[in-house]
Design a protein around this motif. Structure first.
Motif, mmCIF file in Angstrom:
data_model
loop_
_atom_site.group_PDB
_atom_site.id
_atom_site.type_symbol
_atom_site.label_atom_id
_atom_site.label_comp_id
_atom_site.label_asym_id
_atom_site.label_seq_id
_atom_site.Cartn_x
_atom_site.Cartn_y
_atom_site.Cartn_z
ATOM 1 N N TYR A 172 44.973 53.148 28.845
ATOM 2 C CA TYR A 172 43.566 52.678 28.990
ATOM 3 C C TYR A 172 43.462 51.297 29.889
ATOM 4 O O TYR A 172 44.275 50.559 30.191
ATOM 5 C CB TYR A 172 42.861 52.306 27.738
ATOM 6 C CG TYR A 172 43.422 51.068 26.902
ATOM 7 C CD1 TYR A 172 43.039 49.816 27.321
ATOM 8 C CD2 TYR A 172 44.610 51.272 26.104
ATOM 9 C CE1 TYR A 172 43.265 48.924 26.449
ATOM 10 C CE2 TYR A 172 45.016 50.250 25.524
ATOM 11 C CZ TYR A 172 44.456 48.836 25.672
ATOM 12 O OH TYR A 172 45.021 47.905 25.016
ATOM 13 N N ASN A 173 42.101 51.392 30.655
ATOM 14 C CA ASN A 173 41.978 50.146 31.238
ATOM 15 C C ASN A 173 40.668 49.637 30.598
ATOM 16 O O ASN A 173 39.944 50.119 29.815
ATOM 17 C CB ASN A 173 41.624 50.419 32.968
ATOM 18 C CG ASN A 173 42.701 50.832 33.574
ATOM 19 O OD1 ASN A 173 43.777 50.557 33.190
ATOM 20 N ND2 ASN A 173 42.595 51.573 34.506
ATOM 21 N N VAL A 174 40.615 48.363 30.960
ATOM 22 C CA VAL A 174 39.331 47.568 30.291
ATOM 23 C C VAL A 174 38.341 47.168 31.491
ATOM 24 O O VAL A 174 38.747 46.388 32.077
ATOM 25 C CB VAL A 174 39.936 46.311 29.356
ATOM 26 C CG1 VAL A 174 38.591 45.810 28.779
ATOM 27 C CG2 VAL A 174 40.590 46.737 28.400
ATOM 28 N N TYR A 175 36.945 47.492 31.098
ATOM 29 C CA TYR A 175 36.016 46.832 32.063
ATOM 30 C C TYR A 175 35.021 46.224 31.037
ATOM 31 O O TYR A 175 34.708 46.375 29.943
ATOM 32 C CB TYR A 175 35.394 48.155 32.604
ATOM 33 C CG TYR A 175 34.426 47.777 33.673
ATOM 34 C CD1 TYR A 175 34.742 47.700 35.194
ATOM 35 C CD2 TYR A 175 32.980 47.581 33.509
ATOM 36 C CE1 TYR A 175 34.080 47.416 36.220
ATOM 37 C CE2 TYR A 175 32.319 47.044 34.522
ATOM 38 C CZ TYR A 175 32.849 46.848 35.899
ATOM 39 O OH TYR A 175 31.933 46.803 36.863
ATOM 40 N N HIS A 176 34.949 44.960 31.602
ATOM 41 C CA HIS A 176 33.928 43.688 31.012
ATOM 42 C C HIS A 176 32.569 43.790 31.772
ATOM 43 O O HIS A 176 32.217 43.790 32.839
ATOM 44 C CB HIS A 176 34.523 42.653 30.962
ATOM 45 C CG HIS A 176 35.597 42.337 30.362
ATOM 46 N ND1 HIS A 176 35.576 42.270 28.904
ATOM 47 C CD2 HIS A 176 36.905 42.214 30.672
ATOM 48 C CE1 HIS A 176 36.877 42.001 28.409
ATOM 49 N NE2 HIS A 176 37.618 41.831 29.531
ATOM 50 N N ILE A 177 31.531 44.081 30.501
ATOM 51 C CA ILE A 177 30.253 43.728 31.042
ATOM 52 C C ILE A 177 29.569 42.543 30.253
ATOM 53 O O ILE A 177 29.930 42.650 28.858
ATOM 54 C CB ILE A 177 29.344 44.847 30.672
ATOM 55 C CG1 ILE A 177 29.655 46.224 31.870
ATOM 56 C CG2 ILE A 177 27.793 44.777 31.021
ATOM 57 C CD1 ILE A 177 28.914 47.531 31.370
ATOM 58 N N THR A 206 43.977 41.773 33.143
ATOM 59 C CA THR A 206 45.116 42.499 32.785
ATOM 60 C C THR A 206 45.046 44.107 33.349
ATOM 61 O O THR A 206 46.177 44.661 33.680
ATOM 62 C CB THR A 206 45.022 42.608 31.286
ATOM 63 O OG1 THR A 206 44.104 43.160 30.709
ATOM 64 C CG2 THR A 206 45.486 41.458 30.701
ATOM 65 N N SER A 207 43.901 44.461 33.705
ATOM 66 C CA SER A 207 43.520 45.918 34.227
ATOM 67 C C SER A 207 44.162 45.653 35.625
ATOM 68 O O SER A 207 44.611 46.555 36.096
ATOM 69 C CB SER A 207 42.258 46.262 34.019
ATOM 70 O OG SER A 207 42.125 46.652 32.685
ATOM 71 N N VAL A 208 44.022 44.604 36.476
ATOM 72 C CA VAL A 208 44.121 44.544 37.751
ATOM 73 C C VAL A 208 45.731 44.435 37.848
ATOM 74 O O VAL A 208 46.391 45.066 38.423
ATOM 75 C CB VAL A 208 43.492 43.151 38.327
ATOM 76 C CG1 VAL A 208 44.095 43.169 39.696
ATOM 77 C CG2 VAL A 208 41.897 43.570 38.426
ATOM 78 N N ASP A 209 46.345 43.624 36.864
ATOM 79 C CA ASP A 209 47.643 43.381 36.771
ATOM 80 C C ASP A 209 48.492 44.666 36.386
ATOM 81 O O ASP A 209 49.506 45.188 37.023
ATOM 82 C CB ASP A 209 48.113 42.428 35.618
ATOM 83 C CG ASP A 209 47.657 40.847 35.878
ATOM 84 O OD1 ASP A 209 47.149 40.710 37.210
ATOM 85 O OD2 ASP A 209 47.354 40.397 34.857
ATOM 86 N N LYS A 210 47.740 45.645 35.712
ATOM 87 C CA LYS A 210 48.309 46.775 35.327
ATOM 88 C C LYS A 210 48.470 47.647 36.563
ATOM 89 O O LYS A 210 49.396 48.274 36.635
ATOM 90 C CB LYS A 210 47.422 47.451 34.014
ATOM 91 C CG LYS A 210 48.174 48.614 33.474
ATOM 92 C CD LYS A 210 47.145 49.300 32.272
ATOM 93 C CE LYS A 210 46.962 48.218 31.243
ATOM 94 N NZ LYS A 210 46.150 48.878 30.131
#
Length: 937
Positions: free
Chosen positions: A382-387, A751-755
């Protein structure tokens, strides 16, 4: 009334043992009044053996079968020491009889009892709640071997159709059984097939170890129904019939356990109520009771009403107990249920914590983590997107002087109110004290925008409309869920079917809505409070939108698990037409749930102001202590003065006709010593004076208090609790439509970018490592001039090897990683192999940016045609151009064209090889070679 006070500790222990034996169906006789024909099972006190009198000798059908060695209660810690003594009695000859050694041996103080079956391969004593029934011992003696000996002969597992993690779990579990380990823990990631694994080993236990009955224990009705479905569809490798055709599976919906059921499925709440001899309010099975922090706190500090021996459900009722989601079902109140039965315990969980591992005595027979399941392709990452919005973070102030809507929490009726003072609210007040529609609206609006541009940008259907991926929204409360649903429908310009609520409190059948969400096109978005937070399988889910925070790391991991399920592309496209395949899912975090501090278990409230909801839940579920009852009584006294006459009348419908004053009085009376003694005395007066022992008097008082506690607690049920909680709440919420919210953050988590960087790096390294082994890669890296010779078969070989060795590096997932790291102008190709070629060209440096290879072929073809026509005006006829376009389209899907391909679709319909030769003459071969080279450039 005279009271006998001279009983010694040994006699007190014997009295307790006598009572336990009678409860289990034994007739207790003195040696001078022996009558072995009086019943099936007879326990004879002080029976003489060749090594002295045994405290009790057990006879079944007139034959000696066992020994009980009785000890004083204060010698409970020494029971293992006296095993040799009891064994000597068991091996001795009984007076008048030429008996064989007796196999069943107990040591007991009346409070603690241990049991050894000397038929076992390596006899080992174990604690038991009570004595086994005579009819059970009769059944045991009919078999040549004990259960533990039968476990040694379970055959080798047929691994067909099982995943590696399932094979390891079953083999290690059966090894644990053979070692006579009473507890075993299987840790298996969500989606890895825990229930299927359980069905497999349960089938083997029934068939090969001749287990009598297995209990599959859950903590919500929903999980029980899912388990039942799993058993109904399970088919073993060695039989053409379904599990339920071979064995009787019963899901308990009442206190009745069928004699012929070999697998019982039950909630732990129901089993607890059966052992307590109480009716279960079915609402208790809807929610996981361990989410009640007050309940956990009280049970951690005090003992709940203990379960008692129940002859209809003896301790030997189940040979094995499988505890699903055991990280939350094995403690405190519920631990009593597990301690009651003399059975092997097998725990199943994706998220064990330290307590779970400790309970199962650190016997974790298999460990299969989420990370491992992702690497194996069993689950998706999974990836995490923040709003983030301004009000979500900082709250706001409703200023005085404004006309503001206020909404009744219970009826949801609204009224206008002129605010006469400022009301400040913070993020924790949102959707409780204050509802700000703008805050919800801005989150949903931004989610819609981010879906189309960033999260899943390539989801345009044949009508040019964006197709929303299946999304599950976690809301704080039912009221919050209603607000979210209304705004989602408006912001997405959709109707009622588009977004639905899935909780136990909806008018529509929640299972029906859930099934549509899982299997049908609509709804696209489901909003839940906790019904599908854990243990529910919705494979097409691609987004989890958190609009509530979660403090428990275990609960959060379970909620995340809703998105991890893999699904094949065909099944996914049945409900989401524009999705090629599910390579990952996305957590959209609108409340900071992924960043908030988490604990190993749910926090235990230790504040004086415990929520009334938790007090009500604790009483309903059987927790009984003075602090709890008086706290709740105090709250209800206050509430009685606040509620209206109309509300008092409504309350009677849910309380069985009891008003708050009566309910409160019963709560207080349950711990009023005068009331307890008065009630006990009525029973004591019925007993002959000579039989009134101190133990009996204490037992009578204890039962009197238990009856008062039961009378007070049985009033409470899910409907009454819900009504009291709603009435108790501040009757109105402020609807803040004045403060307009703004989005302050909308981005991928760092961390999603790092991932993403790691994924691109892993993909590049994989290609580099295999460039000499795989022909297509060798050409791309070492012989770029030969790209024209790369065939469909070669690319297919790369894909198959990638899927086998690195399922996590699927082209879709790597493509998404690139979109997070650089500006990708072209859309991802619909064909996965074409996407793979595009990625290989980018990694090898053939393309400086990621471009869809089918678009590259189109551009190369246009450029080539332009050059052809520039050199000599209209070099090709209209019919020739049609053939050239067919060749180009073939290269788009197959990457290369051979002369022989002209004999197949679509060329054969146009005349095939002969027609092309007729059109192009001797130039045919040259044009095909040239197009292969130019288009692959």
């Amino acid at each position: 009334m005279p009271i006998i006070l001279n009983q010694n500790p040994e006699q007190i222990a014997r009295d307790k043992i006598d009572e336990m034996l009678r409860e289990a169906g034994w007739l207790v006789q003195s040696k001078i009044k022996v009558d072995l024909s009086a019943g099936k099972g007879v326990a004879v006190r002080e029976y003489q053996t060749e090594v002295g009198p045994a405290d009790y000798v057990l006879f079944v059908n007139r034959k000696p079968v066992g020994i009980i060695e009785a000890k004083r209660e204060d010698e409970g810690h020494r029971l293992t020491v006296v095993e040799e003594q009891s064994s000597n009695y068991a091996n001795a000859k009984l007076k008048y009889l030429n008996n064989d050694p007796l196999p069943f041996v107990y040591e007991s103080t009346g409070t603690i009892t241990r049991f050894t079956d000397y038929r076992d391969p390596k006899p080992r004593g174990r604690n038991v709640f009570s004595f086994h029934q005579p009819k059970t011992i009769t059944e045991w003696l009919r078999t040549d071997k004990s259960l533990r000996e039968r476990l040694l002969s379970i055959p080798t597992l047929d691994e067909t159709g099982l995943r590696p993690a399932q094979i390891v779990a079953i083999n290690n579990l059966e090894h644990s059984f053979k070692k006579n380990r009473p507890k075993a823990l299987i840790q298996m990631a969500t989606g890895a097939g825990k229930t299927f694994t359980a069905a497999t080993f349960i089938y083997r236990l029934l068939k090969h170890a001749d287990a009598r009955r297995v209990l599959f224990l859950v903590d919500t009705k929903n999980l029980g129904e899912q388990a039942e479905q799993e058993f109904m569809t399970f088919q073993p490798n060695d039989d053409n019939r379904k599990f339920t055709e071979l064995y009787n599976v019963q899901r308990l919906t009442s206190s009745y356990i069928a004699n012929d059921s070999q697998v019982c499925i039950s909630t732990i709440q129901r089993l607890y109520s059966i052992l307590k001899g109480e009716e279960l309010d079915e609402s208790a099975e809807l929610d996981n009771p361990n989410e009640n922090s007050w309940l956990q706190n009280k049970m951690a500090k005090n003992k709940a009403i203990p379960v008692e021996y129940t002859a209809e459900v003896p301790i030997e009722q189940f040979d094995f107990i499988v505890i699903d989601e055991c990280h939350r079902s094995i403690y405190n109140l519920w631990k009593q249920v597990l301690d009651y039965f003399d059975a092997f315990l097998i725990g199943l969980t994706a998220t064990p914590d330290k307590r779970t591992i400790g309970f199962f005595e650190e016997n974790m027979v298999s460990e299969y983590t989420y990370e491992q399941s992702v690497i194996d392709g069993v689950n998706v990452p999974y990836n995490v997107y923040h709003i983030e919005t301004e009000i979500s973070k900082n709250g706001a102030v409703v200023e005085s002087g404004w006309w503001i809507d206020r909404r009744d929490k219970l009826t949801r009726a609204e009224r206008r109110n002129l605010e006469d003072e400022d009301t400040a609210y913070f993020k924790n007040d949102l959707d409780k004290k204050v509802v700000n529609p703008s805050q919800i609206r801005n989150i949903i609006r931004e989610y819609k925008r981010a879906l189309k541009t960033t999260i899943y940008p390539n989801r345009i259907d044949e009508n040019g409309e964006y197709e929303v991926p299946k999304t599950l929204v976690f809301a704080k409360t039912d009221s919050h869920a209603d607000d979210i649903i209304k705004i989602i429908r408006k912001e997405f310009d959709e109707g009622n079917d588009f977004c639905k609520k899935v909780t136990y409190k909806i008018e529509e059948d929640p299972k029906s809505v859930l099934n549509r969400f899982r299997n049908s096109y609509y709804p696209r978005i489901a909003v839940t409070v906790d019904m599908i937070a854990t243990g529910t399988d919705v494979k097409p889910l691609e987004v989890l939108l958190f609009m509530r925070d979660v403090k428990s790391i275990n609960y959060f991991e379970q909620m995340k698990g809703r998105g991890t399920r893999t699904i094949n592309s065909d099944s996914l496209q049945l409900v989401t037409k524009t999705a090629k395949n599910k390579t990952h899912f996305v957590i959209v975090d609108a409340v900071g749930a992924t960043k908030s501090k988490k604990t190993d278990s749910r926090p235990l409230e230790r504040k004086p102001s415990v929520p009334m909801k938790d007090l009500l839940g604790a009483v309903t579920m059987g927790v009984a202590d003075e602090d709890l009852f008086l706290s709740l009584a105090n709250r209800l006294i206050r509430l009685e003065k606040q509620i209206t006459e109309k509300e008092k009348e409504k309350l009677l419908e849910f309380s069985g006709g009891k008003n708050l004053k009566q309910i409160t009085k019963e709560l207080i009376t349950a711990y009023d010593q005068d009331a307890i003694e008065q009630k006990a005395q009525k029973e004591i007066d019925k007993i002959p004076t000579q039989e009134q022992t101190p133990l009996l008097i204490e037992e009578t008082k204890k039962k009197a208090q238990e009856q008062l506690i039961l009378e007070a607690s049985k009033t409470f049920n899910g409907e009454l609790n819900g009504y009291l909680e709603n009435v108790r709440k501040q009757h109105e919420q402020i609807i803040d439509s004045v403060n307009i919210d703004t989005v302050t953050k909308s981005e991928w988590e760092t961390t999603s970018v790092d991932k993403a960087q790691q994924i691109v790096k892993d993909f590049s390294e994989y290609l580099e490592a295999n460039k000499d082994e795989i022909k297509a890669l060798s050409i791309f890296y070492n012989q770029p001039y030969n790209r024209r010779n790369i065939t469909f078969k070669m690319i297919k070989e790369v894909m198959e090897k990638l899927q086998l060795e690195k399922p996590l590096l699927a082209p879709d997932y790597v493509w998404d990683a690139y979109t997070q790291l650089e500006e990708v102008k072209s859309q991802q190709p619909k064909d996965e192999l074409t996407a793979l070629v595009s990625l290989i060209r980018r990694v090898c440096g053939i393309d400086n940016e990621l471009k869809a290879f089918d678009k590259t072929i189109d551009e190369n073809f246009k450029n080539w045609m332009f050059k052809q026509n520039a050199g000599q005006h209209n070099r090709f006829t209209t019919e020739q151009v049609e053939w050239l376009r067919m060749i180009k389209d073939h290269v788009v899907s197959s990457y290369h064209i051979e002369i022989d391909d002209l004999d197949y679709t679509p060329f054969d319909a146009k005349g095939g090889k002969g027609k092309m030769h007729q059109l192009f003459g001797n130039q045919m071969n040259d044009i095909i070679n040239e197009l292969n080279e130019v288009l692959a450039a």
